[in-house]
Design an enzyme around this catalytic site. Structure first.
Site, short mmCIF file in Angstrom:
data_model
loop_
_atom_site.label_atom_id
_atom_site.label_comp_id
_atom_site.label_asym_id
_atom_site.label_seq_id
_atom_site.Cartn_x
_atom_site.Cartn_y
_atom_site.Cartn_z
N ALA A 1 -3.96 8.57 -2.07
CA ALA A 1 -5.32 8.05 -1.94
C ALA A 1 -5.23 6.64 -1.39
O ALA A 1 -4.15 6.04 -1.37
CB ALA A 1 -6.04 8.07 -3.29
N MET A 2 -6.37 6.09 -0.95
CA MET A 2 -6.39 4.77 -0.35
C MET A 2 -7.66 4.03 -0.75
O MET A 2 -8.75 4.57 -0.63
CB MET A 2 -6.29 4.88 1.19
CG MET A 2 -6.41 3.56 1.92
SD MET A 2 -5.11 2.40 1.45
CE MET A 2 -5.96 0.86 1.74
N GLU A 3 -7.49 2.77 -1.20
CA GLU A 3 -8.55 2.01 -1.86
C GLU A 3 -9.53 1.32 -0.93
O GLU A 3 -10.07 0.26 -1.27
CB GLU A 3 -7.93 0.96 -2.79
CG GLU A 3 -7.18 -0.18 -2.10
CD GLU A 3 -5.69 0.04 -1.91
OE1 GLU A 3 -4.96 -0.96 -1.73
OE2 GLU A 3 -5.26 1.20 -1.95
N ASN A 4 -9.81 1.86 0.25
CA ASN A 4 -10.78 1.23 1.16
C ASN A 4 -12.01 0.81 0.37
O ASN A 4 -12.56 1.60 -0.40
CB ASN A 4 -11.20 2.20 2.26
CG ASN A 4 -10.02 2.91 2.89
OD1 ASN A 4 -9.11 2.28 3.41
ND2 ASN A 4 -10.03 4.23 2.83
N GLU B 1 -0.40 -2.95 -6.33
CA GLU B 1 -0.06 -1.61 -6.79
C GLU B 1 0.34 -1.56 -8.26
O GLU B 1 -0.04 -0.64 -8.98
CB GLU B 1 1.02 -1.01 -5.90
CG GLU B 1 0.60 -0.86 -4.44
CD GLU B 1 -0.66 -0.03 -4.25
OE1 GLU B 1 -1.09 0.67 -5.18
OE2 GLU B 1 -1.23 -0.09 -3.15
N GLU C 1 -7.43 3.85 -7.81
CA GLU C 1 -8.08 3.34 -6.60
C GLU C 1 -9.27 2.45 -6.94
O GLU C 1 -9.53 1.46 -6.26
CB GLU C 1 -8.53 4.51 -5.71
CG GLU C 1 -7.40 5.44 -5.27
CD GLU C 1 -6.21 4.72 -4.65
OE1 GLU C 1 -6.41 3.69 -3.97
OE2 GLU C 1 -5.07 5.17 -4.87
#
Length: 845
Positions: free
Chosen positions: A254-257, A312, A290
């Site tokens: 997943a990616m925390e945009n 992280e 996230e």
């Protein structure tokens, strides 16, 4: 400019206007990016990669520019320094590498569809627009996107849509943030919404290949998580929305945009009517990880990539803090002990491992920092240690001050320690320095010497290691008050052992609760005392004992042969985590046997001894009202029973398969993978293989897909293995994001290992082209290192990978993994006979 020069030093952007015109059919896009900022020098550079730049203007006038592929830059000559408005016109192609702006593919009603999404971390924003693509270069962004729009499609981005004009979707201006957090997506989407108590709109989005009910769980967790973090951090969520999007193709988890978090489908969507507790826990922790980043990483961002761990590690700890608050009955900290802790301890014991904090300049090396076992797991363990030392009140006070001081800006590790230190009155930075700057960790040896209870610390290694005399400040967490709170010397005499034992009335133990990043080696006297009181230990303490013994055996400080007779003491535990660690140890014994040998038969008998009673107690179908621990234990002990070739287990699995023959996806999710794998192994045929492979192609259920992959890769038929490998490069069957799991499954299969190893050697250039730009790429090497165990394989590994050490993205992984395989080979060669004799002795009793 030297590689180490940061472009931000010469040009500081304040605001980006980004216009993109995306043509899905042609797989390209046109862009115009206007950047307002301050030029410190008349010679500046912007990052770009794969962009065809046709013009650059400064304040409306054309200016000269040139390219540097090595630096991924446009070099620009300005008339003079000062405030400037740059306008860059360019075009580029959509990628198929899951980086930059790229299409995700999915099947719906037998037709192939696509969804356009983005992935910009670490340095892929420059593939979408020119700019200063460095974490410190925070600015505001206004997105305007035009695309070949079809009826019923949706477009989303970091911020809500402002208006649509002439087919262009204009989005509200973002808050100040880093380039790698910009995100957008469009296509045919379904969605569900909720609002937090403070008015933040929470949305979950997926393709229409999924059932609407699959969005419900994540919507609930995300909503409550934002509310929890606002209270815990005592800092409001700063955006009007928090959208969660499941992308069919996504390389990371997943990616925390900021405002638009992207996920693999497996980590956001689940069928509430057929799921497992473990799947719920995994998805909940990914979401809370996230969303923790929305403050820690997005609101306050690391100044440079060397402090990646700040983002992280903290989010990795907070995911457990949050889920523990949201679902306390899940006992999520137990999952921390079975996932993060052993991963960190295993990796961190190999000489040459990176420290949590690593200096990095070359952009090619940035992706190598994402060592999950160190930057995520070990770093989280460090912060759990800090939290235990400070307590939650001081921790929250320090964090509130940290956010207030650095919001919409950047920070370093020292800034965090200062804020926590001021809140707690403790010199946190001094305590943490040894843990963050030193690679590795200590083994704390506890022994009775000349009647005295002694503790000492030395760096622990699995395989060869150079002891540099490192000392750590260790929170001892002993159960005797006579032990110090922090142990920083090489050795310490705690006093007369018999007196201490009598005064305290219990066996001496250190690292109680397993919060400190150490392992403990007790001498025979002390270990036997603990084992004689095993039933007085809690689940985490029993897990820790097993884990430390296993690691000591891996590090050759005791023999696996000494552990084998102890395993039966743990077999009746009704704790999920004790059973998980028991079989982690037992599965390690498989390294010492060859297929179809007497030794393997003895090991199967040992597995039967360990699992038979529990398998009978739990059965294959969950019971109403059973404990969470039983739900978690069932697949563990049934897997052991199947390895043991327990005929009752094999028959029960077959009967379940037949019962669900017409709808295999409806098999109970917690045993579905085991049932399918047993069927492939014990009742395999071409027709079964074809059917399961077609089911894999047809289903959109990520959990079912994972089970089918695990089952199909168990086949022992060389012809079917060859057919599987033919699918490796067929993206319509196996997506590149999922290929590693298939490769690993075949490589771990004794009957398929050679075929899988041949494939990766022959097809390395294809693999590099397909997923080589992705931070997950080096983990293909890690996968191989976790499986190879013979000197022949070690030599083949060296022969193939050593020439690739010139690639900075691969160098560290190759060097580390050679050591991993070499240490395993040496361990097996030295202990194989003793371990197999110990197993035989136990099963013959």
């Amino acid at each position: 400019m030297a590689d180490s020069t940061r472009f931000y030093e010469k040009f500081q952007p304040d605001h980006y206007d980004i216009y993109l015109d995306i043509d899905r059919a042609a797989k390209n896009f046109k862009g115009v990016t206007t950047i307002k900022g301050n030029a410190v020098d008349s010679k500046i550079a912007l990052h770009q990669k794969f962009l065809n730049v046709t013009s650059v203007q400064a304040d409306g006038q054309a200016v000269p520019f040139s390219f540097s592929d090595r630096q991924e830059a446009i070099n620009i000559k300005l008339p003079h320094p000062g405030n400037v408005e740059l306008k860059v016109v360019y075009d580029a192609k959509l990628t198929d590498t899951m980086m930059g702006i790229y299409p995700s593919y999915y099947m719906l009603d037998g037709q192939k569809h696509q969804l356009i999404g983005t992935q910009f971390e670490t340095t892929a924003a420059r593939q979408a627009f020119p700019g200063i693509d460095e974490p410190e270069a925070k600015a505001t962004f206004s997105l305007a996107i035009k695309y070949d729009e079809h009826p019923g499609e949706t477009i989303i981005a970091n911020m809500p849509e402002d208006h649509v004009e002439n087919g262009v979707h204009y989005f509200k201006e973002t808050v100040k943030m880093s380039t790698y957090l910009v995100a957008f997506a469009f296509g045919e989407l379904q969605s569900k919404f909720a609002k937090t108590k403070s008015g933040v709109e929470i949305g979950v989005f997926s393709t229409k290949a999924h059932q609407p009910k699959e969005l419900d769980f994540s919507l609930d967790i995300a909503t409550r998580a934002i509310e929890f973090y606002e209270a815990f951090y005592q800092t409001p969520y700063p955006l009007p929305q928090s959208y969660q999007l499941a992308l069919p193709d996504f390389s990371a988890g997943a990616m925390e945009n900021w405002g638009l978090v992207t996920y693999r489908e497996a980590y956001l969507l689940l069928d509430p009517d057929n799921t497992t507790l473990n799947q719920k826990r995994v998805i909940a922790t990914v979401i809370t990880h996230e969303l923790a980043h929305q403050w820690f990483g997005d609101l306050v961002t690391m100044k440079w990539w060397d402090d990646l761990w700040l983002n992280e590690s903290f989010a990795n700890m907070m995911e457990y803090v949050a889920v523990d608050a949201l679902e306390p009955e899940w006992k999520i900290w137990e999952m921390f002990q079975t996932s993060e802790v052993p991963m960190a301890l295993q990796r961190d014991a190999t000489d040459g491992v990176q420290s949590v904090h690593v200096a990095v300049d070359d952009p090619a090396e940035i992706d190598t920092l994402f060592d999950g076992a160190i930057v995520y797991a070990k770093g989280a363990r460090m912060l759990v240690m800090v939290r235990a030392l400070l307590g939650d009140e001081a921790m929250r006070k320090g964090l509130k001050n940290y956010f207030a001081a650095h919001q919409y800006g950047n920070a370093t590790g020292a800034d965090l320690w200062q804020a926590l230190g001021e809140a707690s009155g403790m010199n946190v930075g001094q305590i943490m320095e040894s843990w963050l700057e030193h690679p590795g960790y200590p083994v704390v040896t506890v022994k009775v010497e000349n009647g005295h209870l002694m503790i000492e610390q030395n760096q622990f290694f699995i395989g060869d290691g150079q002891d540099k005399g490192r000392l750590w400040q260790i929170p001892v967490n002993a159960n005797y008050d006579q032990a110090p709170a922090i142990f920083s010397e090489q050795s310490l005499d705690l006093g007369d052992y018999q007196q201490l034992r009598a005064q305290n009335g219990k066996p001496f133990r250190v690292n109680v609760g397993d919060n400190s990043h150490v392992i403990v080696k007790y001498d025979e006297t002390l270990l036997n005392d603990i084992l004689d009181h095993l039933d007085e230990l809690g689940a985490i303490d029993q897990l820790q004992l097993l884990q430390d013994l296993r690691l000591l055996a891996e590090g050759r400080q005791l023999s696996y042969a000494q552990i084998v007779p102890l395993l039966n003491r743990f077999k009746d535990s009704q704790s999920g985590i004790v059973n998980e660690m028991l079989y982690h140890v037992a599965n390690s014994l498989k390294n010492f046997v060859q297929p179809d040998t007497v030794e393997q038969k003895h090991l199967q008998q040992l597995f039967d001894q360990l699992s038979a009673k529990q398998a009978e107690r739990l059965g294959w179908i969950s019971k109403t009202g059973e404990s969470n621990a039983d739900q978690l234990t069932r697949p563990i002990v049934l897997s052991a029973a199947l390895y043991a070739q327990n005929q009752a287990a094999v028959q029960a699995a077959h009967e379940l398969f037949e019962k669900h023959h017409d709808q295999l996806g409806t098999l109970p999710a917690d045993v579905r993978g085991l049932v399918l794998a047993s069927e492939v192994k014990n009742y395999g045929s071409q027709s079964l293989f074809d059917r399961l492979l077609q089911s894999y192609r047809d289903t959109a259920d990520a959990g079912f897909k994972q089970d089918l992959c695990a089952a199909l890769t168990k086949t022992e038929d060389p012809k079917l293995i060859a057919q599987l490998i033919e699918c490796f490069e067929d993206a319509d069957t196996i997506k590149p994001q999922d290929l590693r799991a298939w490769f690993r499954g075949v490589l771990a299969n004794d009957h398929g290992q050679q075929a899988a190893w041949d494939w990766i050697q022959h097809e390395w250039s294809w693999l590099e082209k397909t997923v080589g730009g992705d931070m997950e790429f080096p983990t293909y090497i890690t996968v191989i290192a976790r499986i190879f165990k013979t000197s022949e394989r070690l030599n083949e590994f060296k022969q193939f990978f050593e020439p690739k050490e010139s690639d900075p993205m691969l160098k560290r992984e190759i060097q580390m993994d050679e050591k991993v395989i070499a240490s395993r080979v040496a361990l097996i060669e030295n202990e194989q006979t003793a371990v197999n004799e110990a197993v035989a002795k136990v099963v013959e009793k």
